[in-house]
Enzyme design. Structure first.
Site, mmCIF file in Angstrom:
data_model
loop_
_atom_site.group_PDB
_atom_site.id
_atom_site.type_symbol
_atom_site.label_atom_id
_atom_site.label_comp_id
_atom_site.label_asym_id
_atom_site.label_seq_id
_atom_site.Cartn_x
_atom_site.Cartn_y
_atom_site.Cartn_z
ATOM 1 C CD1 TRP A 133 12.084 57.036 -80.423
ATOM 2 C CD2 TRP A 133 12.497 58.936 -81.101
ATOM 3 N NE1 TRP A 133 11.430 57.903 -79.474
ATOM 4 C CE2 TRP A 133 11.336 58.742 -80.068
ATOM 5 C CE3 TRP A 133 12.282 59.439 -81.681
ATOM 6 C CZ2 TRP A 133 10.559 60.136 -79.616
ATOM 7 C CZ3 TRP A 133 11.590 60.916 -81.661
ATOM 8 C CH2 TRP A 133 10.765 60.879 -80.752
ATOM 9 C CG ASP A 214 16.945 62.994 -82.197
ATOM 10 O OD1 ASP A 214 16.555 64.201 -81.256
ATOM 11 O OD2 ASP A 214 16.019 62.220 -82.110
ATOM 12 C CE LYS A 249 14.158 60.954 -73.306
ATOM 13 N NZ LYS A 249 13.825 60.089 -73.673
HETATM 14 C C1 LMR Z 1 12.127 56.912 -76.099
HETATM 15 O O1 LMR Z 1 12.388 56.512 -76.878
HETATM 16 O O2 LMR Z 1 11.348 56.054 -75.013
HETATM 17 C C2 LMR Z 1 12.357 58.617 -75.342
HETATM 18 O O3 LMR Z 1 12.832 58.858 -76.357
HETATM 19 C C3 LMR Z 1 10.734 58.776 -75.065
HETATM 20 C C4 LMR Z 1 9.638 58.827 -76.632
HETATM 21 O O4 LMR Z 1 8.982 59.805 -76.977
HETATM 22 O O5 LMR Z 1 9.379 57.430 -77.717
#
Ligand code: LMR
Length: 403
Positions: A133, A214, A249
Site C-alpha cells: 500500500w 495490517d 471498509k
Molecule cells: C486504499 O488503499 O485505496 C484504501 O486503503 C484507502 C486509502 O486510505 O488509501
C-alpha cells in the site's frame, strides 16, 4: 521568512487520495473511478449499512454527553475488536496478554504502532512487501523507520514467490519489525497459503522478529474467521506481535475513522505495561479518540440481533466483489485483451494489480477518464454494470497502443 522554503514548494499529490481528488474535478461524464479502495453498490453509490443506521438511531436516542473518552477507547469496544480478530476463547485473550486500543482508522493504528515502537526503542528497521500500500512506506518513514523490502509476487504477478520472500526475511535482524498484510493483500490481491503463513511464523520465531499485521479487510476475502487464520499462525505461546485493524471498509464507515491497534505481548503483565506506552504515544498525537464510529461498531458487535445482520451485510459485500472479479475476467477475455487475467477471478479482497506502465496508467486517465493507482491497481469493488465495459474497452485500447 517564518515558513521554511520547502513549505512553499507544493508536495506531490497522494498516490491514492490525490487521484480521488482529481477524479472529483474531472468533468467527463463517463469517467471511471477505480482508485481508492471503496465499496460501491450496483448503482455506483457507497451506501450506509442498515445495521449502522440502526446503531446510529439507538445512539442518538440515548446520547447524553460529549465527554472525553479514555485515551485508548471504551473497554466494550476494545474487547469486541480483540475478540473479532482472535476469537473470545483464544489463549492470548483468556490469558489477558492481548489488549486492543481504539485508533482513528487503520492508518491511525499503524501510526500509533510506529510511534509506540520508535518511542520504546524497537529496531529502527521495518520490512514491508514490494509492492505494498503506497501509504506504508511514507507512514513508517515519517515515524523514523528505515524501510527494507521483501519481494512478494513472482514475475506473473499472480503468485507469491515464496522462496524469495523467505530468503529476504531470513536476512532480517532480531527485533526488526515485519509488516504483513493479514488478508486481501493491497495492491496484489494475492495472499499467503496456510503453509506459507506457517513458514513465516517459523521464521519470525527463529529470527526473533516482531510482526506487525495490517488487517484492514477482515471479512472481504473468505470470511471473518478465515481472513484472520493467517495471523493466528503467528500467535504462538509467548509470541509477541501487533495487529492494526480498520472498520472503514467492513462497516462502510470510511468517514468515521474507526480502527484499532492490538498488542499481543508475552504475558498479561507485559501487555499492561505496553498499554501505558500506547496511551503515551496517543496523548502526544491526537490526545484521545473520536467517539462516534467506535460507538457504532461496539453497538453492532455486542448486540445479539445486529451482529448477525452485520455479518450478512458483510457477506453480501464480499459476494459482490467476487462477482465483480469474475465479470471483469469475462469482459477482458471476451475482448481478447492480451494478458493473463484468469487469476484475478480467484484473488481476494478489493484489489487487483494489472501490471501496467506509468504511460498506460496516464493514458487511461487522460484519454479515457479511467483512474487507477500506481502500476495499474484497480479497486474491483468499484465496478458496476455501467462502467465495466468502458473500463475493459479503455484497457484494451492502451494495451493495444503499447503493441
Ligand atoms: C486504499 O488503499 O485505496 C484504501 O486503503 C484507502 C486509502 O486510505 O488509501
Amino acid at each position: 521568512m517564518p515558513l521554511p522554503s520547502l513549505a512553499r514548494v507544493p508536495a506531490p499529490p497522494d498516490a491514492i487520495l490525490g487521484l480521488a481528488e482529481a477524479y472529483r474535478n474531472d468533468p467527463r461524464p463517463n469517467k471511471v473511478n477505480l482508485s481508492a479502495g471503496v465499496f460501491v453498490d450496483e448503482t455506483g453509490k457507497t451506501p450506509m449499512l442498515k445495521t449502522v443506521i440502526e446503531a446510529e438511531r439507538r445512539l442518538a436516542a440515548s446520547a447524553a454527553t460529549k465527554l472525553y473518552r479514555p485515551i485508548d477507547g471504551e473497554v466494550a469496544y476494545r474487547d469486541a475488536v480483540r475478540d473479532l480478530v482472535l476469537g473470545g476463547s483464544h489463549e492470548a485473550v483468556t490469558s489477558g496478554r492481548a489488549l486492543a486500543t481504539q485508533t482513528p482508522g487503520g492508518t491511525g493504528g499503524l501510526r500509533v504502532a510506529a510511534d509506540l515502537l520508535r518511542q520504546t526503542g524497537a529496531s529502527e528497521t521495518l520490512w514491508m512487501s514490494e509492492p505494498t500500500w503506497p501509504n506504508h512506506p511514507q507512514l513508517f518513514h515519517a515515524a523514523g523507520f528505515k524501510i527494507r523490502t521483501y519481494p512478494y509476487t513472482d514475475a506473473t504477478g499472480r503468485r507469491i514467490d515464496e522462496d524469495a520472500l523467505l530468503a529476504a526475511l531470513g536476512e532480517a535482524s532480531p527485533g526488526d519489525v515485519v509488516l504483513l498484510h493479514g488478508a486481501c493483500h493491497n495492491p496484489t490481491g494475492v495472499d499467503p497459503s496456510p503453509e506459507l503463513w506457517r513458514r513465516i511464523g517459523d521464521l519470525v520465531e527463529e529470527r526473533r522478529l516482531l510482526p506487525l499485521v495490517d488487517l484492514a479487510y477482515q471479512g472481504f476475502g473468505d470470511g471473518l474467521v478465515e481472513d484472520a487464520a493467517g495471523l493466528h499462525e503467528l500467535v504462538r505461546p509467548g509470541a509477541e506481535l501487533l495487529v492494526s485493524t480498520s472498520f472503514s471498509k467492513t462497516f462502510s464507515l470510511y468517514a468515521e475513522r474507526v480502527g484499532a491497534l492490538m498488542v499481543i505481548a508475552r504475558s498479561a503483565a507485559d501487555a499492561n505495561a505496553v498499554q501505558t506506552h500506547v496511551k503515551a504515544a496517543i496523548r502526544v498525537n491526537y490526545s484521545n479518540p473520536p467517539a462516534h464510529g467506535a460507538d457504532i461498531v461496539r453497538t453492532i458487535l455486542n448486540d445479539p440481533a445486529l451482529r448477525p445482520q452485520w455479518e450478512a451485510e458483510l457477506a453480501a459485500m464480499r459476494a459482490r466483489i467476487k462477482d465483480n472479479r469474475r465479470a471483469l475476467v469475462a469482459a477482458l477475455e471476451a475482448r481478447r485483451i492480451p494478458g493473463d487475467w484468469g487469476g484475478i477471478a480467484t484473488q481476494r479482497g478489493m484489489f487487483a494489480l494489472l501490471g501496467l506502465t506509468a504511460h498506460q496508467v496516464a493514458q487511461l486517465k487522460e484519454e479515457h477518464g479511467v483512474y487507477v493507482v500506481g502500476k495499474g491497481r484497480i479497486n474491483v469493488a468499484g465496478f458496476t454494470p455501467d462502467n465495466l465495459g468502458t473500463f475493459a474497452d479503455a484497457l484494451g485500447s492502451v494495451i493495444a497502443a503499447a503493441g
